[in-house]
Motif scaffolding. Structure first.
Motif, PDB file in Angstrom:
ATOM      1  N   ASN A  62       0.843  -1.192   0.000  1.00 45.54           N
ATOM      2  CA  ASN A  62       0.000   0.000   0.000  1.00 45.54           C
ATOM      3  C   ASN A  62       0.880   1.245   0.000  1.00 45.54           C
ATOM      4  OD1 ASN A  62      -2.670  -1.299   0.374  1.00 45.54           O
ATOM      5  ND2 ASN A  62      -1.800  -1.940   2.327  1.00 45.54           N
ATOM      6  N   PRO A  63       0.701   2.156  -0.961  1.00 42.69           N
ATOM      7  CA  PRO A  63       1.544   3.355  -0.995  1.00 42.69           C
ATOM      8  C   PRO A  63       1.108   4.402   0.017  1.00 42.69           C
ATOM      9  CG  PRO A  63      -0.018   3.393  -2.821  1.00 42.69           C
ATOM     10  CD  PRO A  63      -0.212   2.075  -2.116  1.00 42.69           C
ATOM     11  N   VAL A  64       2.087   5.038   0.639  1.00 47.36           N
ATOM     12  CA  VAL A  64       1.867   6.178   1.529  1.00 47.36           C
ATOM     13  C   VAL A  64       2.915   7.223   1.159  1.00 47.36           C
ATOM     14  CG1 VAL A  64       1.875   7.031   3.899  1.00 47.36           C
ATOM     15  CG2 VAL A  64       0.999   4.741   3.418  1.00 47.36           C
ATOM     16  N   ILE A  65       2.484   8.425   0.823  1.00 42.44           N
ATOM     17  CA  ILE A  65       3.415   9.476   0.424  1.00 42.44           C
ATOM     18  C   ILE A  65       3.819  10.277   1.656  1.00 42.44           C
ATOM     19  CG2 ILE A  65       3.708  11.562  -0.972  1.00 42.44           C
ATOM     20  CD1 ILE A  65       1.639  10.298  -2.916  1.00 42.44           C
ATOM     21  N   VAL A  66       5.142  10.419   1.830  1.00 40.37           N
ATOM     22  CA  VAL A  66       5.670  11.149   2.978  1.00 40.37           C
ATOM     23  C   VAL A  66       6.523  12.310   2.473  1.00 40.37           C
ATOM     24  CG1 VAL A  66       7.052  11.015   5.082  1.00 40.37           C
ATOM     25  CG2 VAL A  66       5.706   9.028   4.355  1.00 40.37           C
ATOM     26  N   LEU A  67       6.113  13.530   2.790  1.00 43.29           N
ATOM     27  CA  LEU A  67       6.858  14.733   2.420  1.00 43.29           C
ATOM     28  C   LEU A  67       7.605  15.224   3.653  1.00 43.29           C
ATOM     29  CD1 LEU A  67       4.125  16.556   0.279  1.00 43.29           C
ATOM     30  CD2 LEU A  67       5.897  14.948  -0.485  1.00 43.29           C
ATOM     31  N   THR A  68       8.932  15.162   3.595  1.00 37.35           N
ATOM     32  CA  THR A  68       9.762  15.472   4.755  1.00 37.35           C
ATOM     33  C   THR A  68      10.224  16.930   4.758  1.00 37.35           C
ATOM     34  OG1 THR A  68      11.763  14.778   3.591  1.00 37.35           O
ATOM     35  CG2 THR A  68      10.593  13.093   4.854  1.00 37.35           C
ATOM     36  N   LYS A  69      10.889  17.310   5.863  1.00 35.28           N
ATOM     37  CA  LYS A  69      11.493  18.637   6.062  1.00 35.28           C
ATOM     38  C   LYS A  69      10.456  19.750   6.018  1.00 35.28           C
ATOM     39  CE  LYS A  69      15.781  16.770   4.261  1.00 35.28           C
ATOM     40  NZ  LYS A  69      16.983  16.941   3.446  1.00 35.28           N
ATOM     41  N   LYS A  70       9.322  19.471   6.639  1.00 38.49           N
ATOM     42  CA  LYS A  70       8.249  20.460   6.697  1.00 38.49           C
ATOM     43  C   LYS A  70       8.701  21.720   7.429  1.00 38.49           C
ATOM     44  CE  LYS A  70       3.369  20.921   8.025  1.00 38.49           C
ATOM     45  NZ  LYS A  70       2.211  20.253   8.659  1.00 38.49           N
ATOM     46  N   ASP A  71       9.597  21.552   8.387  1.00 38.28           N
ATOM     47  CA  ASP A  71      10.071  22.704   9.157  1.00 38.28           C
ATOM     48  C   ASP A  71      10.885  23.684   8.312  1.00 38.28           C
ATOM     49  OD1 ASP A  71      13.237  21.799  10.007  1.00 38.28           O
ATOM     50  OD2 ASP A  71      11.834  20.234   9.431  1.00 38.28           O
ATOM     51  N   GLN A  72      11.351  23.235   7.130  1.00 42.01           N
ATOM     52  CA  GLN A  72      12.152  24.092   6.258  1.00 42.01           C
ATOM     53  C   GLN A  72      11.339  24.688   5.106  1.00 42.01           C
ATOM     54  OE1 GLN A  72      15.753  22.091   4.978  1.00 42.01           O
ATOM     55  NE2 GLN A  72      15.975  21.031   6.943  1.00 42.01           N
ATOM     56  N   CYS A  73      10.036  24.405   5.077  1.00 41.30           N
ATOM     57  CA  CYS A  73       9.186  24.860   3.968  1.00 41.30           C
ATOM     58  C   CYS A  73       8.176  25.894   4.467  1.00 41.30           C
ATOM     59  CB  CYS A  73       8.469  23.660   3.349  1.00 41.30           C
ATOM     60  SG  CYS A  73       7.448  24.066   1.926  1.00 41.30           S
ATOM     61  N   ASP A  74       8.179  27.055   3.816  1.00 40.50           N
ATOM     62  CA  ASP A  74       7.271  28.135   4.221  1.00 40.50           C
ATOM     63  C   ASP A  74       5.847  27.930   3.730  1.00 40.50           C
ATOM     64  OD1 ASP A  74       9.339  29.480   5.519  1.00 40.50           O
ATOM     65  OD2 ASP A  74       9.956  30.483   3.668  1.00 40.50           O
ATOM     66  N   ASP A  75       5.699  27.290   2.572  1.00 40.49           N
ATOM     67  CA  ASP A  75       4.370  27.099   1.984  1.00 40.49           C
ATOM     68  C   ASP A  75       4.278  25.709   1.366  1.00 40.49           C
ATOM     69  OD1 ASP A  75       1.877  27.331   0.903  1.00 40.49           O
ATOM     70  OD2 ASP A  75       2.414  28.806  -0.638  1.00 40.49           O
ATOM     71  N   ILE A  76       3.548  24.812   2.008  1.00 42.41           N
ATOM     72  CA  ILE A  76       3.468  23.425   1.519  1.00 42.41           C
ATOM     73  C   ILE A  76       2.324  23.213   0.527  1.00 42.41           C
ATOM     74  CG2 ILE A  76       4.473  22.530   3.647  1.00 42.41           C
ATOM     75  CD1 ILE A  76       1.678  21.546   4.410  1.00 42.41           C
ATOM     76  N   GLU A  77       1.414  24.160   0.422  1.00 40.97           N
ATOM     77  CA  GLU A  77       0.230  23.972  -0.415  1.00 40.97           C
ATOM     78  C   GLU A  77       0.552  23.669  -1.880  1.00 40.97           C
ATOM     79  OE1 GLU A  77      -2.881  23.493   0.386  1.00 40.97           O
ATOM     80  OE2 GLU A  77      -2.198  23.572   2.467  1.00 40.97           O
ATOM     81  N   PRO A  78       1.491  24.388  -2.530  1.00 42.45           N
ATOM     82  CA  PRO A  78       1.812  24.065  -3.931  1.00 42.45           C
ATOM     83  C   PRO A  78       2.297  22.627  -4.103  1.00 42.45           C
ATOM     84  CG  PRO A  78       2.713  26.202  -3.346  1.00 42.45           C
ATOM     85  CD  PRO A  78       2.241  25.577  -2.071  1.00 42.45           C
ATOM     86  N   TYR A  79       3.075  22.148  -3.130  1.00 40.78           N
ATOM     87  CA  TYR A  79       3.568  20.769  -3.187  1.00 40.78           C
ATOM     88  C   TYR A  79       2.411  19.777  -3.061  1.00 40.78           C
ATOM     89  CZ  TYR A  79       8.216  22.795  -2.362  1.00 40.78           C
ATOM     90  OH  TYR A  79       9.375  23.516  -2.460  1.00 40.78           O
ATOM     91  N   LEU A  80       1.511  20.047  -2.140  1.00 43.02           N
ATOM     92  CA  LEU A  80       0.371  19.152  -1.930  1.00 43.02           C
ATOM     93  C   LEU A  80      -0.508  19.088  -3.171  1.00 43.02           C
ATOM     94  CD1 LEU A  80      -0.663  20.034   1.740  1.00 43.02           C
ATOM     95  CD2 LEU A  80       0.475  17.953   0.933  1.00 43.02           C
ATOM     96  N   LYS A  81      -0.710  20.217  -3.837  1.00 42.38           N
ATOM     97  CA  LYS A  81      -1.541  20.248  -5.044  1.00 42.38           C
ATOM     98  C   LYS A  81      -0.917  19.396  -6.149  1.00 42.38           C
ATOM     99  CE  LYS A  81      -3.897  24.674  -4.365  1.00 42.38           C
ATOM    100  NZ  LYS A  81      -4.073  26.062  -4.874  1.00 42.38           N
ATOM    101  N   GLU A  82       0.418  19.474  -6.281  1.00 46.73           N
ATOM    102  CA  GLU A  82       1.096  18.665  -7.305  1.00 46.73           C
ATOM    103  C   GLU A  82       0.967  17.181  -7.006  1.00 46.73           C
ATOM    104  OE1 GLU A  82       4.654  19.513  -9.541  1.00 46.73           O
ATOM    105  OE2 GLU A  82       5.032  21.205  -8.202  1.00 46.73           O
ATOM    106  N   VAL A  83       1.123  16.814  -5.737  1.00 43.31           N
ATOM    107  CA  VAL A  83       1.008  15.402  -5.346  1.00 43.31           C
ATOM    108  C   VAL A  83      -0.402  14.896  -5.599  1.00 43.31           C
ATOM    109  CG1 VAL A  83       1.012  13.817  -3.392  1.00 43.31           C
ATOM    110  CG2 VAL A  83       2.869  15.458  -3.658  1.00 43.31           C
ATOM    111  N   GLU A  84      -1.380  15.666  -5.200  1.00 44.16           N
ATOM    112  CA  GLU A  84      -2.774  15.249  -5.350  1.00 44.16           C
ATOM    113  C   GLU A  84      -3.184  15.131  -6.817  1.00 44.16           C
ATOM    114  OE1 GLU A  84      -4.728  18.208  -3.068  1.00 44.16           O
ATOM    115  OE2 GLU A  84      -4.189  17.319  -1.119  1.00 44.16           O
ATOM    116  N   SER A  85      -2.480  15.815  -7.717  1.00 47.34           N
ATOM    117  CA  SER A  85      -2.813  15.732  -9.142  1.00 47.34           C
ATOM    118  C   SER A  85      -2.421  14.393  -9.753  1.00 47.34           C
ATOM    119  CB  SER A  85      -2.123  16.867  -9.908  1.00 47.34           C
ATOM    120  OG  SER A  85      -0.715  16.659  -9.980  1.00 47.34           O
ATOM    121  N   VAL A  86      -1.540  13.623  -9.055  1.00 45.21           N
ATOM    122  CA  VAL A  86      -1.110  12.325  -9.599  1.00 45.21           C
ATOM    123  C   VAL A  86      -1.399  11.168  -8.650  1.00 45.21           C
ATOM    124  CG1 VAL A  86       0.713  13.419 -10.953  1.00 45.21           C
ATOM    125  CG2 VAL A  86       1.255  12.494  -8.689  1.00 45.21           C
ATOM    126  N   ALA A  87      -1.680  11.471  -7.391  1.00 41.12           N
ATOM    127  CA  ALA A  87      -1.869  10.415  -6.387  1.00 41.12           C
ATOM    128  C   ALA A  87      -3.294  10.456  -5.864  1.00 41.12           C
ATOM    129  CB  ALA A  87      -0.869  10.604  -5.243  1.00 41.12           C
TER     130      ALA A  87
END
Length: 351
Positions: free
Chosen positions: A139-164
Motif C-alpha cells: 500500500n503506498p503512503v506518500i511522505v513529504l519530509t522537512k516540513k520545518d524548512q518549507c514556508d508554503d506546503i500547499e503548492p507541493y500538496l496540489k502537485e502530489v494530489e494531481s497524480v496520487a
C-alpha cells in the motif's frame, strides 16, 4: 510475544512452512550472507547448495523475507533451506543495459514514498514510485519530509494530489517531530514499511525520529541543489520501540521500470479512462476525430506534463517487454544449443 512475532510472524506464515527448521526473518543482506532474526537470536546465514542451484536469483532471499533455516552445530550461524512465498515484492530494473530486475524490499505492508519539500521534490519521479508500488502488492503512503524548512506546503500538496488519487499524504518534520506519530500508528501491530526515495530526502533522519533514538547515521545535504550522499549503502530492517518495522533502502535517484503494465492502469486511471472514451480503440491521440485525450488537453482537464509522462512510461514498458522477449529467446536458444552439444558428446551404445 516471541521475538519473531514482534517481527510479524503469525499463523499465516506458519502455514507456508514446508521443511523442518527454525523460522526467521531476513533483516540484513550482504553479498551472499544474510542476517536472520529467530527466536534463538540473530544468525548469520547462507543458502544451502540445493536451494542455490534449484532457484532463480530473483528467488534468493531479500530483506523482509521469511526463511526456514538449520542451525550449524555449536555456532550462531544457519543454512537457509526455504524462502516462504512473499505477500509483496518491490523491485526495479537493474541499472545498465540488462533486463534483470533488482528486488528492493519484500513482504512490505506499506511503501513510504519519501520526497522532501525542497529541490528534491519531483512529481514525475513520484509517478514511477507509485507505478512500482501498485505492482508490488504493498500500500503506498506518500511522505513529504522537512516540513520545518518549507514556508508554503500547499503548492507541493496540489502537485502530489494531481497524480496520487486517494493515496494518504503525510507532511512531517524529523526535527520538530510533527506528523511522526501518524506514521508510527500506521505501522502499529508489527506491520512492515519500506522507505523509498532519493538520497538526501531524510530517510535516515525519519527512522531516527520514529525510533526516538539515533539508529542511523545522518549526513548533511548540499544547500544549492538539496542533493545528498548515500548515507544508507545497504538494505536493513529495524524494529521500532513503538512496534512495527521499517526497511531502510539506499537512495534511488535513477528508477528504471520493470514489467509494471498493471501499475500503469492503477497509477494513471485518469488517463486510461480518457483513452477508453476515444471514438477509436486504436486512437494514437493525435489528429483522430473523437479523441478524448486531445479534448482533455485542450480544455485543461489533463495536464500536458502528465500525459507526456504517461506516454514515456508506456514506451519504456514496451521497450522492456521487447528486451525481455529477446532475452528469453536468447536463453532458450542457448539452452537447446547446449543440449545438442551435450548429446553429441555422449557415446553411442553399440547393439
Amino acid at each position: 510475544m516471541t521475538i519473531i512475532e514482534k517481527y510479524g510472524w503469525n499463523e499465516n506464515w506458519q502455514e507456508k512452512v514446508e521443511t523442518n527448521g527454525v523460522p526467521g526473518r531476513v533483516v540484513l543482506e550482504h553479498k551472499n550472507l544474510y542476517r536472520v532474526v529467530t527466536d534463538h537470536g540473530e544468525w548469520l546465514s547462507s543458502l544451502s547448495g540445493k536451494y542455490r542451484h534449484s532457484h532463480a536469483k530473483s528467488e534468493f532471499p531479500s530483506v523482509g523475507d521469511w526463511v526456514v533455516i538449520e542451525q550449524m552445530p555449536g555456532e550462531e550461524k544457519g543454512i537457509i533451506h526455504q524462502v516462504l512465498p512473499r505477500i509483496s515484492s518491490f523491485s526495479r530494473k537493474a541499472a545498465g543495459e540488462t533486463s534483470d530486475i533488482q528486488t528492493i524490499a519484500v513482504n512490505v505492508d506499506y511503501a513510504f514514498l519519501v520526497m522532501s519539500l525542497n529541490h528534491d521534490f519531483n512529481v514525475r519521479r513520484l509517478e514511477r514510485y507509485l507505478l512500482a508500488t501498485w505492482d508490488s502488492g504493498a500500500n503506498p503512503v506518500i511522505v513529504l519530509t522537512k516540513k520545518d524548512q518549507c514556508d508554503d506546503i500547499e503548492p507541493y500538496l496540489k502537485e502530489v494530489e494531481s497524480v496520487a488519487f486517494g493515496i494518504p499524504v503525510h507532511t512531517v518534520s524529523s526535527v520538530t517531530l510533527e506528523g511522526i506519530s501518524d506514521l508510527q500508528n500506521i505501522l502499529a501491530g508489527s506491520r512492515t514499511g519500506a522507505l523509498l526515495g532519493s538520497s538526501g530526502v531524510g530517510k535516515s533522519s525519519l527512522i531516527n525520529a520514529l525510533a526516538g533514538t539515533e539508529l542511523m547515521a545522518v549526513q548533511e545535504i548540499r544547500e544549492d541543489d538539496s542533493k545528498g550522499r548515500h548515507t544508507t549503502t545497504h538494505r536493513e530492517m529495524v524494529l521500532l520501540p513503538s512496534g512495527g518495522l521499517l526497511i531502510d533502502t539506499p537512495g534511488m535517484r535513477e528508477f528504471q521500470l520493470g514489467d509494471y503494465s498493471e501499475g500503469v492502469e492503477s497509477g494513471f486511471t485518469d488517463v486510461e479512462t480518457l483513452a477508453d472514451a476515444c471514438r477509436f480503440r486504436d486512437c494514437a491521440h493525435g489528429n483522430e476525430p473523437g479523441c478524448a485525450i486531445r479534448e482533455a488537453l485542450e480544455t485543461g482537464e489533463l495536464e500536458p506534463e502528465r500525459f507526456r509522462s504517461y506516454v514515456k512510461l508506456k514506451r519504456e514498458l514496451a521497450h522492456m517487454e521487447r528486451k525481455s522477449d529477446l532475452a528469453a529467446q536468447k536463453a532458450e536458444r542457448s539452452k537447446w544449443k547446449q543440449i545438442t552439444k551435450d548429446s553429441r558428446k555422449r557415446p553411442v551404445k553399440k547393439r
